[in-house]
Structure formats: C-alpha cells, structure tokens
Design an enzyme around this catalytic site. Structure first.
Site, PDB file in Angstrom:
ATOM      1  N   LEU A 158     104.560   8.988  14.422  1.00 53.58           N
ATOM      2  CA  LEU A 158     103.763   8.178  15.343  1.00 53.58           C
ATOM      3  C   LEU A 158     102.520   7.602  14.674  1.00 53.58           C
ATOM      4  O   LEU A 158     101.960   6.614  15.141  1.00 53.58           O
ATOM      5  CB  LEU A 158     103.342   9.016  16.556  1.00 53.58           C
ATOM      6  CG  LEU A 158     104.484   9.629  17.373  1.00 53.58           C
ATOM      7  CD1 LEU A 158     103.926  10.528  18.464  1.00 53.58           C
ATOM      8  CD2 LEU A 158     105.354   8.532  17.981  1.00 53.58           C
ATOM      9  N   GLY A 159     102.082   8.251  13.596  1.00 54.78           N
ATOM     10  CA  GLY A 159     100.872   7.762  12.940  1.00 54.78           C
ATOM     11  C   GLY A 159     100.459   8.691  11.828  1.00 54.78           C
ATOM     12  O   GLY A 159     100.989   9.793  11.674  1.00 54.78           O
ATOM     13  N   ALA A 160      99.513   8.240  11.023  1.00 55.35           N
ATOM     14  CA  ALA A 160      98.982   9.047   9.924  1.00 55.35           C
ATOM     15  C   ALA A 160      97.472   8.927   9.935  1.00 55.35           C
ATOM     16  O   ALA A 160      96.930   7.842  10.164  1.00 55.35           O
ATOM     17  CB  ALA A 160      99.552   8.576   8.596  1.00 55.35           C
ATOM     18  N   GLN A 166      93.584  10.856   8.266  1.00 54.77           N
ATOM     19  CA  GLN A 166      92.992  11.276   6.994  1.00 54.77           C
ATOM     20  C   GLN A 166      93.518  12.634   6.550  1.00 54.77           C
ATOM     21  O   GLN A 166      93.564  12.921   5.357  1.00 54.77           O
ATOM     22  CB  GLN A 166      91.470  11.340   7.159  1.00 54.77           C
ATOM     23  CG  GLN A 166      90.860   9.975   7.429  1.00 54.77           C
ATOM     24  CD  GLN A 166      89.456  10.080   8.000  1.00 54.77           C
ATOM     25  OE1 GLN A 166      89.064  11.128   8.498  1.00 54.77           O
ATOM     26  NE2 GLN A 166      88.708   9.001   7.931  1.00 54.77           N
ATOM     27  N   PHE A 167      93.901  13.466   7.502  1.00 50.08           N
ATOM     28  CA  PHE A 167      94.231  14.849   7.146  1.00 50.08           C
ATOM     29  C   PHE A 167      95.671  15.228   7.464  1.00 50.08           C
ATOM     30  O   PHE A 167      96.030  16.394   7.423  1.00 50.08           O
ATOM     31  CB  PHE A 167      93.261  15.808   7.857  1.00 50.08           C
ATOM     32  CG  PHE A 167      91.833  15.440   7.606  1.00 50.08           C
ATOM     33  CD1 PHE A 167      91.275  15.606   6.348  1.00 50.08           C
ATOM     34  CD2 PHE A 167      91.059  14.881   8.604  1.00 50.08           C
ATOM     35  CE1 PHE A 167      89.964  15.237   6.097  1.00 50.08           C
ATOM     36  CE2 PHE A 167      89.751  14.508   8.366  1.00 50.08           C
ATOM     37  CZ  PHE A 167      89.200  14.688   7.104  1.00 50.08           C
ATOM     38  N   GLY A 168      96.501  14.239   7.793  1.00 46.57           N
ATOM     39  CA  GLY A 168      97.891  14.557   8.072  1.00 46.57           C
ATOM     40  C   GLY A 168      98.559  13.474   8.885  1.00 46.57           C
ATOM     41  O   GLY A 168      98.061  12.359   8.992  1.00 46.57           O
ATOM     42  N   LYS A 196     101.114  17.611  15.041  1.00 47.16           N
ATOM     43  CA  LYS A 196     100.154  17.140  14.036  1.00 47.16           C
ATOM     44  C   LYS A 196     100.357  17.996  12.794  1.00 47.16           C
ATOM     45  O   LYS A 196     100.227  19.224  12.855  1.00 47.16           O
ATOM     46  CB  LYS A 196      98.735  17.295  14.575  1.00 47.16           C
ATOM     47  CG  LYS A 196      97.677  16.547  13.776  1.00 47.16           C
ATOM     48  CD  LYS A 196      96.309  16.745  14.409  1.00 47.16           C
ATOM     49  CE  LYS A 196      95.285  15.780  13.852  1.00 47.16           C
ATOM     50  NZ  LYS A 196      95.338  14.464  14.457  1.00 47.16           N
ATOM     51  N   ASP A 217      84.009  15.097  16.956  1.00 47.44           N
ATOM     52  CA  ASP A 217      84.671  13.895  16.419  1.00 47.44           C
ATOM     53  C   ASP A 217      85.205  13.040  17.568  1.00 47.44           C
ATOM     54  O   ASP A 217      86.377  12.679  17.603  1.00 47.44           O
ATOM     55  CB  ASP A 217      85.794  14.301  15.466  1.00 47.44           C
ATOM     56  CG  ASP A 217      86.261  13.144  14.585  1.00 47.44           C
ATOM     57  OD1 ASP A 217      85.599  12.086  14.598  1.00 47.44           O
ATOM     58  OD2 ASP A 217      87.286  13.295  13.900  1.00 47.44           O
TER      59      ASP A 217
END
Length: 524
Positions: free
Chosen positions: A266-268, A270-272, A288, A379
């Site tokens: 579904l997406g990428a 910064q950390f995975g 995730k 965040d």
C-alpha cells in the site's frame, strides 16, 4: 426486529466502543475484562506459537471468580443473550449462530464470551459485540448505545439513510436519560440532524413534549412513527447499523510471521512498508513492516503494550505484532489509506469544507483521548491519519516516533525528521509534550484545508526554522474560514502553555457550524 445492514466496514465508528474497551457500541455495557485465554503456550508446543495479549487483566477458567458478575444464575434473564447479527465460526472452538438466536452466557471476559445455544445446546466462544442481553434496549434496531451526539449526526447523514431516519441514544450529559436524533432537511442547510431530549417521569415513563407521555421508549417510537406531533419529521426507519468488526482472535498478540499472507503493497515510508494482508486466511489487516535496525525489539514491545491499551474509535486498532526482526505491526485495515493520499485523490479533492472540518473534529477527538491518557503522539500529520471506507479518520503510529533509532530521524537536523510539523521547543530542545502535539495539529489543519499541500510551500527546513524564530506563521488560505485559521494560530503560540487543549479544540470543531444554535430542539 427488522433487518440490519450487512455492511462490515472495519472503519465504521459504530463498530467499536469508546475508550478504553474494544468492540462495537453494542458491547459497551460489558465490564472491562480480558480476552478469553484457553491455552497458554508451552515450551514443548509444536507449530507456530501465539503469545496471549499481555494487556489482558484476567484469564477465563472454571475457577475464575471474575468470569461472571456477582449473583450469576445460569439461565436467568441476565445471562441470556440474543444474536444481533449472523456469525459463522472461524475457529474450532467458536459457536456459529444466526441473527435472533438465543444463547446462555457461561463465562464472559472482554471480547469473547463462552456461551451455549438454547436451540442446539452446543457450546463455544461468541463475539460479545454481536449479541445483546435479551429484553434489553440493545436488541432494538433504533437504539445505539454509548454514541455521542456528533457521531449520531455522522451516522444519520451517511448514505443509506433517508428523511426521518432516527436513533435513540444515551444522553451524554444526563446519566440514565436518552436523546432522540432524527434526519431532517431544510432549504438553507440541506440534510441536517435534529436532536430531542427524552425526559423521564417520576412514574418511570418518558416524554419529549409534556403533551404526550409514554410508558416505554418503544411506545414513544410507535407514536412518532404515526405522525410527527411537533417533531421536525415523522420517524421513518432506524438509522442504518453496519455490522461490527469481529473482535481480534483470542490469544493472538505476538503471532508467527507465517500466519500473515501479504497481498498488496500500500505504501512505503522512511522506516518500512505498509501492506494489505490476510491473517490466518480469514481476516483482512494492514501490516507495517519495520526496517531491521530501525528500533530495538525490547523497546518496541514495551511501547506496543502501551499502544495496545489505548482503545478508542478514533485511534487505529493495534491487533498483533511479529516480534522478531523484521518487526511487523498488525492493525485494522483502513480502506482509503492515509488522509494525505486521500486528500490528493480525485475523491478526496472533491470533499466540501464541512467534511474537511469533520475530519479535523474526528482527529481532535482521538487526540483529546490521547491527552486524557497522558500519552504523546510525537508525529502527528496527515500521513499518519488513516481513512476508512465510510470516511472515518483514525490516528495511526502514535508513540512509534519515540523508539526509532535511525540517526537521520533522532538527530533533529536529520533529513528524515519532520521539521515542518514539529514545535520549536521540540526542534530546539527535544521537548516533546502534548502541547507540541497541539502545534503539529495546527499544521495538520493546514494540510487538510489545502487538500494535502506540503506545509510552508517553497521553503526548506532551515528556512522554516529561521522564519519561525522571527515570528512567521503560514498565512490563511483563501478557502479557510477565519474561525478555523484562528484555531491554527492558537496552536502555533510560541509558549506551549498558551496553546489550547485538544479537549477544547474538539469542542470548537464539533460545533463549528452550530456554535450559536441550541443543539437540542425545544418542545412546547
């Protein structure tokens, strides 16, 4: 009982209870408890090992004095429940049932109860949010337990409802009292919802107007279905009630990697990466995957246990973890993806301003809960808000930022650090508090009202830091109401203690268009 909608949207607000319990609003009359744990993993157990939820407070068992309430008499009305929906067993120890079936509860704790069917005499575990006590209000199609006035409006204005669609719900302000919410239409505002206080008589009856009194809520509903008698509309049909999400599997907190079938990336970040996956061939989830080395397993598990205890219908539900590297975080699946991507999409870019305000109100509700629990997100931005099929916004990734060990992130001048969302005291001194989250929320409001535009357009991170030091704040976009921009400016006060609370922000956003009107209709 009439037919309920067969929709099973994991993001439906009604599919879950408010904090800190899990389950839909139907299960909010339950006592706090744990998931039923029937088997503890042993050292010589073969096959995949499932570690039970560490946040569970009790275990079920024949000698557990807490498994049923005091005064429990098997077969009494208190222990008989009726099925609100069909349920097909997905585990060997579950009990299948059809809507309308009656069962006697043998043991209850948390989301899964042990029950016996009165018809078949079979025993097994049942999802507690699929049943209600026999002869209780929860069995009525039109009764929505524990739902707020604002969520009542969201439900009644959703597709599938019509003029005169209605619900009765618990009063938010008066314990033991009820409110009637009805879908209406007027030429000036379009589709709206009107609310009526249901008052109680000393004799135990109910009334909206003293002219008409009733011995039960059922009688009251029947009366106003025949004619509006002073209401905005004659009552038509109960508000559509989507089928709730099934509770997460018993004893499945730390799960084996092979129980997950990854299906679509579904997406990428910064950390995975984030994947759509299926758990044990029966439950759609989001996974995730964390890059190895991005955090310590011990710190992650400690934080995940805390995250698991934060249960609210505006927070993404954390289901399970894979605790060996690469770490997997398993959460509920949200069909529309991140709010940032949604706002940039064709559908998202067409959302009118009132809907954008509603997104903001939902997020502030989740943050007000985090504030109340003395937790910090660290965040908060549109990329970390997820959107369900029914446009419910939920906060994701709360707490994760604290345990990331990537130098590009932890060093506040690093390339991965979200400078543009971060309060000055957090940038300069590493001082993260709920008030730095409030600053970030102001930036998030700007993201929402500009349909996902990057904050401080055209400015580099160092330029943003310098500008903020000189008192610069982003200007008001043309489509942004002054009242909304005023909230942003208050969120961006230099002194953290001068920024508003999330509780206050939620109260303003919830009533953004109706602050000058009484929320409840006056009856003669």
């Amino acid at each position: 009982m009439g037919g309920r909608s067969s929709c099973e949207d994991p993001g439906c607000p009604r599919s879950e209870g408010r904090a800190p319990r899990m389950g839909c609003v139907k299960s909010r009359f339950l006592r706090d408890g744990s998931k039923a744990s029937k088997t503890e993993p042993s050292a010589n157990q073969k096959g995949p090992v499932y570690v039970p939820d560490p946040t569970s407070s009790s275990k079920l068992g024949p000698n557990n004095s807490n498994s049923m309430p005091p005064g429990f008499v098997e077969g009494s009305e208190d222990t008989i429940v009726v099925a609100l929906y069909d349920y097909e067993a997905i585990h060997r120890e579950d009990l299948s049932f059809q809507k309308g079936d009656q069962m006697v509860v043998l043991e209850e704790a948390g989301e899964w109860w042990k029950a016996r069917s009165l018809a078949t005499k079979k025993e097994g575990y049942i999802p507690s949010n699929y049943v209600a006590r026999v002869n209780s209000l929860e069995t009525e199609e039109w009764f929505f337990k524990g739902i707020s006035r604002k969520d009542a409006e969201r439900h009644l204005l959703a597709p599938g409802n019509m003029l005169g669609s209605f619900m009765i719900r618990d009063s938010e302000t008066t314990k033991g009292s009820y409110s009637l919410s009805v879908r209406d239409f007027d030429p000036q505002h379009g589709d709206t919802v009107k609310h009526y206080k249901i008052r109680t008589l000393d004799s135990g009856g109910f009334y909206i107007s003293p002219r008409s009194t009733f011995s039960s809520l059922q009688e009251l509903v029947l009366h106003y279905k025949k004619g509006k008698d002073g209401l905005c509309q004659k009552l038509s049909v109960p508000c559509v009630s989507p089928k709730p999400q099934k509770p997460w599997e018993k004893d499945a907190w730390e799960i084996p990697r092979e129980s997950l079938q990854m299906e679509k990336k579904l997406g990428a970040g910064q950390f995975g990466e984030v994947w759509m996956a299926t758990y044990n061939k029966h439950t759609k989830v989001a996974v995730k995957t964390m890059k190895p080395g991005s955090m310590s397993v011990e710190a992650f598990l400690a934080e995940a246990n805390l995250m698991k205890s934060l249960q609210h219908d505006k927070l993404v539900k954390l289901h399970a973890v894979v605790s060996q590297e690469p770490i997997f975080i398993v959460t509920e699946f949200m069909a529309k993806g991140s709010l940032l991507d949604f706002l940039k999409s064709e559908e998202g870019s067409k959302q009118p301003l009132p809907k954008l305000i509603d997104f903001s109100a939902q997020i502030s509700e989740g943050m007000a809960f985090i504030e109340q629990r003395n937790y910090i997100h660290r965040d908060l931005r549109a990329a970390n808000i997820l959107v369900s099929a029914s446009l419910v916004c939920k906060i994701a990734d709360f707490g994760l930022a604290r345990i990331i060990e990537d130098n590009e992130y932890t060093a506040r001048e690093g390339a991965k650090f979200p400078i543009k969302w971060t309060a000055p005291e957090a940038i300069n001194f590493g001082s993260f508090t709920i008030k730095s989250d409030v600053w970030s929320f102001g930036i998030l409001l700007m993201e929402i009202v500009t349909y996902g535009r990057i904050p401080y357009p055209g400015m580099s991170n160092p330029e943003v830091i310098r500008a903020l030091e000189h008192g610069y704040r982003m200007p008001r976009p043309d489509n942004c109401p002054e009242e909304l921009y005023n909230i942003m400016i208050r969120c961006w006060k230099n002194r953290p203690e001068e920024r508003p609370t999330f509780e206050y922000i939620q109260s303003v956003l919830d009533d953004f268009y109706t602050a000058t009107e009484s929320q409840y209709q006056q009856q003669p």
